[in-house]
Design an enzyme around this catalytic site. Structure first.
Site, PDB file in Angstrom:
ATOM      1  N   HIS A 139       0.851  -1.191   0.000  1.00 52.21           N
ATOM      2  CA  HIS A 139       0.000   0.000   0.000  1.00 52.21           C
ATOM      3  C   HIS A 139       0.887   1.242   0.000  1.00 52.21           C
ATOM      4  O   HIS A 139       2.113   1.139  -0.098  1.00 52.21           O
ATOM      5  CB  HIS A 139      -1.008  -0.032   1.151  1.00 52.21           C
ATOM      6  N   HIS A 175       4.093   1.246   2.259  1.00 53.36           N
ATOM      7  CA  HIS A 175       5.261   0.526   1.735  1.00 53.36           C
ATOM      8  C   HIS A 175       5.859   1.299   0.565  1.00 53.36           C
ATOM      9  O   HIS A 175       7.069   1.407   0.409  1.00 53.36           O
ATOM     10  CB  HIS A 175       4.868  -0.876   1.252  1.00 53.36           C
ATOM     11  N   CYS A 221       3.431 -11.273  19.935  1.00 54.75           N
ATOM     12  CA  CYS A 221       2.460 -10.700  18.983  1.00 54.75           C
ATOM     13  C   CYS A 221       2.788 -11.251  17.607  1.00 54.75           C
ATOM     14  O   CYS A 221       3.873 -11.016  17.076  1.00 54.75           O
ATOM     15  CB  CYS A 221       2.523  -9.182  18.971  1.00 54.75           C
ATOM     16  N   CYS A 260       3.486  -8.545  14.867  1.00 56.02           N
ATOM     17  CA  CYS A 260       4.852  -7.971  14.871  1.00 56.02           C
ATOM     18  C   CYS A 260       5.886  -9.061  14.707  1.00 56.02           C
ATOM     19  O   CYS A 260       7.044  -8.761  14.468  1.00 56.02           O
ATOM     20  CB  CYS A 260       5.242  -7.340  16.187  1.00 56.02           C
ATOM     21  N   CYS A 286      -0.975  -5.695  22.178  1.00 61.35           N
ATOM     22  CA  CYS A 286       0.261  -5.235  21.554  1.00 61.35           C
ATOM     23  C   CYS A 286       0.173  -3.716  21.359  1.00 61.35           C
ATOM     24  O   CYS A 286      -0.826  -3.219  20.840  1.00 61.35           O
ATOM     25  CB  CYS A 286       0.427  -5.940  20.202  1.00 61.35           C
ATOM     26  N   HIS A 301      -0.134  -3.105  17.369  1.00 60.50           N
ATOM     27  CA  HIS A 301      -1.283  -3.613  16.622  1.00 60.50           C
ATOM     28  C   HIS A 301      -2.586  -3.586  17.399  1.00 60.50           C
ATOM     29  O   HIS A 301      -3.634  -3.899  16.843  1.00 60.50           O
ATOM     30  CB  HIS A 301      -1.004  -5.036  16.126  1.00 60.50           C
ATOM     31  N   LYS A 339      -4.521   4.567  11.596  1.00 59.25           N
ATOM     32  CA  LYS A 339      -3.528   3.689  11.001  1.00 59.25           C
ATOM     33  C   LYS A 339      -4.138   3.012   9.768  1.00 59.25           C
ATOM     34  O   LYS A 339      -5.305   2.646   9.786  1.00 59.25           O
ATOM     35  CB  LYS A 339      -3.142   2.635  12.049  1.00 59.25           C
ATOM     36  N   LYS A 343      -5.906  -3.098   6.315  1.00 62.65           N
ATOM     37  CA  LYS A 343      -6.907  -3.725   5.469  1.00 62.65           C
ATOM     38  C   LYS A 343      -8.191  -3.970   6.265  1.00 62.65           C
ATOM     39  O   LYS A 343      -9.284  -3.865   5.735  1.00 62.65           O
ATOM     40  CB  LYS A 343      -6.354  -5.044   4.947  1.00 62.65           C
TER      41      LYS A 343
END
Ligand code: MSP
Length: 680
Positions: A24, A27, A134, A137, A152, A155, A305, A308
Site C-alpha cells: 500500500h 510501503h 504478537c 509484529c 500489543c 497492533h 492507522k 486492510k
C-alpha cells in the site's frame, strides 16, 4: 576493488516487506524515498557506486497463516506476493539493484552460516522460552510494555502466551557495547530524537533474545536442530547482508569495521530491531555493523492507522494510473519531512498537483516553449545580449546555483522534502523572471533581447530537468526531451550555467502535468472515495463472514452486507446430503476466552478440538455471554469453515448458536463425549 574504487560506495536498503499482503502507499512511501535518494546518489557518485536493495520477508507464522487463510501452500503464496511487490515497484519506477526474498537459497544459506558462527562463538545457547508474543509484529513483549488488556502496543491486538524450547542469543552481553556504539557513532540513528528512545531502552537493561521457534515449520531450519526454525527477525535482518554475499563487487558495499556503509531506511516502528538486535548480532558474529538507521514517520489516513481490516488502505498503483506515477512520487516526497508523521489526503494530493505541478512547473515549460516557437523560430538563441540583460540573466543563474546548493545540502541529510521545496522555489523564480522580463512585450522592440531572456529560462529548465530526475524520473526525461536536448534520456547533475546549446530546436509536446479541472477532480474524488467505501464494506463483511442463518457471527457487525434469505424471511433453499456432508462439525471445548477490544459484540475464543488441536475463533457472542461463563463449556463448531479475519483476528471456524437477531443459546452435546468427536 581497490580502496579508491570503494571510497564512495553507497548502500541503502528498505525493510523487506512481509509477504502477507499486497503493497500500500505506506510501503510505497519507503521505497519511493529510498529510490529518490539512490537516484540522487547515482547522479552524484556514478551509477556503479550505488546499491539499492529491497525485497520481501517471507517466513514466519504470520505468513504461514496468511497462506492458509487463502488456501495456498506458503511457497505458492509468497511467490504470488513477491510478484505483486515487484510489479508494483516496476509501476512506480523504482530502480532497485536487487530484490531479495528470504525463501531464496542464497539467503537461507547465509542465515545458517551466521547461525553457525554464533554457535561457534558461544553467543547462542539452548533454553526454554515463555513469553507474550504478537504474531502481527512477530515479536515478544514484556508485560510492562503492553496496553491494558494485554494488547500489543503497535497492533492493539491480544498477544499470545508462548512456551517452548528455544535457542537464545546472549543479547544481555551487548548492553555496554551498544551504548559504546551509540557514543562512537552519534548519527547512528536518525532523526536524533529516536536515538534517545533507543538509548533509554538499552539502558533499562537487555534480556537474552529467543531466536528460534518450534511451534511452526515455515522458516529457515536451525543447522543441526531441525525441529527449530530461526526466529523470523534474525532471518529477515540478515537479508541486508546476505543479498551482497554472492559477488566480490557487491560484498564491497557492506563496508568494513572502520568504514561502515549500510544505511537502513525504515518506518519508525521497527527501529528497535534494527538499532539494537541487528548491530548486537553482527558484533557477536564478528561482522562489521551498519552506518546508519534512518527512520521515517508514519502515514495515517484520516488520522487512523492504515489497515486492510479498516478498509482505509490507499493503493499507490491506482493513484499512479489516475494522475501519473511521478505526481504520486512527488506528492509523498513533498508532503512530509522525512522522519515526521503525516496524514494522507486526496484533497491535498489534488491541490499540490494543480498548483505546483500543473501551474508552476507545467506552465513554466509550456509558456517558455510556446514563446520560443513564436518569437525565436522555435530555436534557442544565446547571443547577443546587452549588459543589462547579462546582469538579469546572471541573477537567474545565481538563484539556480543557490537552489542547487540547497538541494545538495538537503540530500546530504537526506531530506527529499526540502530538496523539492528548493526546486519548486526555483520554478517560481523562473516564473517571476518571465513576468518581470516580459519577453512577450520586449519582442516587439527588441527581438534579440527577448530571445536571450528565453534562453535563460531554457537553461533554468535544463537545470530543473536534471535536478528533478531523482524525484520524478520519467517526467524529468520528458521535460528534457521537450527542451530538444540531445540524449534527453541521459541525465547528470548540472555543472556550469549557460551550457544550453545555442540554436537548439525545442520540441514542445503534450503538457507535462495536464491540469485536473474541477469536473475531473470531482470524478477522481468520487472514484477514490467509492473504492474506499467498498473496501470498508468488504472489511466489515470480513469481520462478519457468516450469513444471518448463523447468527453467532452475524451479530458481529450491524453494518455487514445485506443478509441472504433466512429462516425469518422465508424458506432456505434445499441442500443435498452430499452438500451437507461437506461440513466438518465437531465437539470442542472452550479453553480460554477474551473480549475483542473495541468490538462490543466479539469474543476471541480458544478451542480444544481434540485430534484437530487448538485453534481460535472469533464469535459474535459478547452480548449473550461472558468469557468467564464460556470457559470450560462444550460447544459445537464448524471446523472446516474457511478461515477469515474478524475484527482483525484470524478466526478458524464457527461456534453454532441459536437465535435469529439476538442469540438465545448455544448448541452442546447432551452427554460427556470426547472433545473433537465428529457430528453426523
Ligand atoms: N518484514 C518487516 C521488516 C523486516 S526488515 C528486516 C516488516 N514488514 S512490513 O511489511 O510490515 O513493512 C513495514 C515497513 O513498511 C515500515 O517500516 C515502513 O517502512 C513501511 N510502512 C508500512 N506502513 C506504513 C505507513 N502507514 N506509513 C509509512 N510507512 C509504512 O515490518
Amino acid at each position: 576493488m581497490s580502496d579508491a574504487d570503494t571510497d564512495s560506495l553507497y548502500y541503502l536498503t528498505t525493510p523487506i516487506y512481509y509477504a502477507s499482503d499486497v503493497p500500500h502507499i505506506g510501503h510505497a512511501y519507503t521505497t519511493i524515498v529510498g529510490d529518490a535518494i539512490c537516484r540522487y546518489e547515482r547522479l552524484r557518485r556514478g551509477a556503479g557506486q550505488v546499491f539499492f536493495l529491497t525485497g520481501t520477508d517471507e517466513h514466519g507464522e504470520k505468513i504461514e497463516r496468511a497462506a492458509s487463510a487463502s488456501g495456498l501452500q506458503p511457497q505458492a503464496w509468497v511467490d504470488r506476493i513477491a510478484d505483486e511487490y515487484r510489479s508494483a515497484w516496476r509501476d512506480l519506477n523504482i530502480q532497485y539493484d536487487d530484490f531479495i526474498r528470504t525463501t531464496e537459497p542464497r539467503h537461507e544459506q547465509v542465515v545458517q552460516d551466521i547461525w553457525k558462527r554464533l554457535i561457534e562463538r558461544d553467543e547462542i545457547y539452548l533454553g526454554h522460552y515463555e513469553g507474550l508474543y504478537c504474531v502481527a509484529c512477530e515479536g515478544f513483549y514484556l508485560e510492562k510494555d503492553l496496553l491494558p488488556g494485554n494488547l500489543c502496543p503497535d497492533h492493539k491486538r491480544p498477544v499470545e502466551l508462548v512456551r517452548e524450547e528455544s535457542y537464545f542469543f546472549r543479547l544481555s552481553k551487548y548492553q555496554q557495547p551498544l551504548l559504546d556504539l551509540y557514543s562512537r557513532q552519534p548519527d547512528f540513528i536518525e532523526p536524533k530524537r529516536r536515538m534517545n528512545e533507543v538509548k533509554s531502552f538499552v539502558e533499562s537493561g537487555l534480556k537474552d533474545l529467543s531466536v528460534s521457534r518450534t511451534s511452526f515449520r515455515w522458516g529457515v531450519p536451525v543447522p543441526g536442530a531441525e525441529k527449530h526454525v530461526v526466529y523470523v527477525w534474525i532471518d529477515a535482518l540478515s537479508n541486508y547482508y546476505s543479498a551482497l554475499q554472492a559477488h566480490e563487487r557487491t560484498r564491497a558495499f557492506w563496508g568494513t569495521a572502520d568504514r561502515p556503509r549500510a544505511i537502513h531506511l525504515m518506518g519508525k516502528e521497527i527501529i528497535r530491531f534494527h538499532a539494537v538486535y541487528w548491530p548486537a548480532l553482527l558484533m557477536a558474529a564478528g561482522i562489521p555493523i551498519p552506518r546508519k538507521i534512518l527512520a521515517h514517520g508514519w502515514w495515517t489516513v484520516d488520522g487512523e492507522k492504515m489497515s486492510k481490516s479498516l478498509g482505509n488502505v490507499v493503493d499507490p498503483r491506482k493513484l499512479g494510473a489516475d494522475i501519473g506515477v511521478d505526481a504520486v512520487r512527488y506528492f509523498v516526497l513533498r508532503e512530509i519531512p522525512l522522519g515526521e508523521d503525516g496524514d494522507f489526503s486526496y484533497d491535498a494530493l489534488l491541490n499540490r498537483y494543480n498548483s505546483e505541478l500543473a501551474n508552476d512547473l507545467g506552465n513554466l515549460l509550456n509558456r517558455t516553449l510556446a514563446m520560443v516557437e513564436k518569437f525565436s523560430a522555435g530555436k534557442s538563441r544565446r547571443w547577443p545580449a546587452t549588459a543589462s540583460d547579462e546582469t538579469r540573466g546572471q541573477r537567474l543563474a545565481e538563484q539556480a546555483l543557490r537552489r542547487r546548493s540547497e538541494v545538495e545540502a538537503a540530500m546530504a541529510e537526506p531530506q527529499p522534502q526540502r530538496a523539492l521545496e528548493a526546486l519548486f522555489a526555483l520554478v517560481r523564480e523562473g516564473n517571476t523572471y518571465l513576468e518581470q522580463q516580459a519577453p512577450f512585450t520586449r519582442v516587439k522592440t527588441d527581438p534579440d533581447g527577448a530571445a536571450f531572456i528565453l534562453y535563460n529560462v531554457l537553461e533554468l529548465l535544463r537545470w530543473l530537468g536534471l535536478m528533478l530526475e531523482p524525484f520524478m524520473p520519467e517526467r524529468a526525461v520528458e521535460l528534457r526531451r521537450q527542451l530538444g536536448l540531445p540524449n534527453a534520456q541521459q541525465g547528470g547533475w548540472p555543472q556550469t550555467w549557460g551550457d544550453f546549446p545555442d540554436g537548439l530546436a525545442v520540441a514542445k509536446g503534450a503538457t507535462l502535468f495536464p491540469r485536473i479541472d474541477p469536473d475531473r477532480q470531482k470524478e477522481l474524488l468520487e472514484t477514490w472515495r467509492a473504492a474506499r467505501r467498498a473496501a470498508e464494506e468488504k472489511a466489515r463483511a470480513a469481520a462478519s463472514p457468516v450469513p444471518a442463518t448463523q447468527p453467532a457471527a452475524a451479530a458481529a457487525s450491524p453494518a455487514a452486507a445485506p443478509a441472504p434469505s433466512s429462516a425469518a424471511d422465508g424458506p432456505i433453499p434445499e441442500v443435498s446430503f452430499d452438500e451437507f456432508k461437506k461440513l466438518d462439525l465437531r465437539v470442542a471445548c472452550v479453553v480460554s476466552c477474551e473480549r475483542v477490544p473495541k468490538k462490543d459484540k466479539l469474543l476471541k475464543v480458544e478451542l480444544d478440538v481434540g485430534p484437530l488441536g487448538h485453534r481460535h475463533v472469533v464469535a459474535g457472542l459478547a452480548q449473550f455471554t461472558t468469557p468467564e461463563e464460556l470457559v470450560g463449556k462444550r460447544v459445537i463448531i464448524v471446523a472446516n469453515l474457511k478461515p477469515a479475519k474478524i475484527g482483525g483476528i484470524l478466526s478458524q471456524g464457527m461456534i453454532l448458536a441459536i437465535g435469529q437477531e439476538a442469540i438465545v443459546g448455544l448448541l452442546a452435546p447432551d452427554r460427556d463425549v470426547a472433545v473433537g468427536s465428529a457430528i453426523r
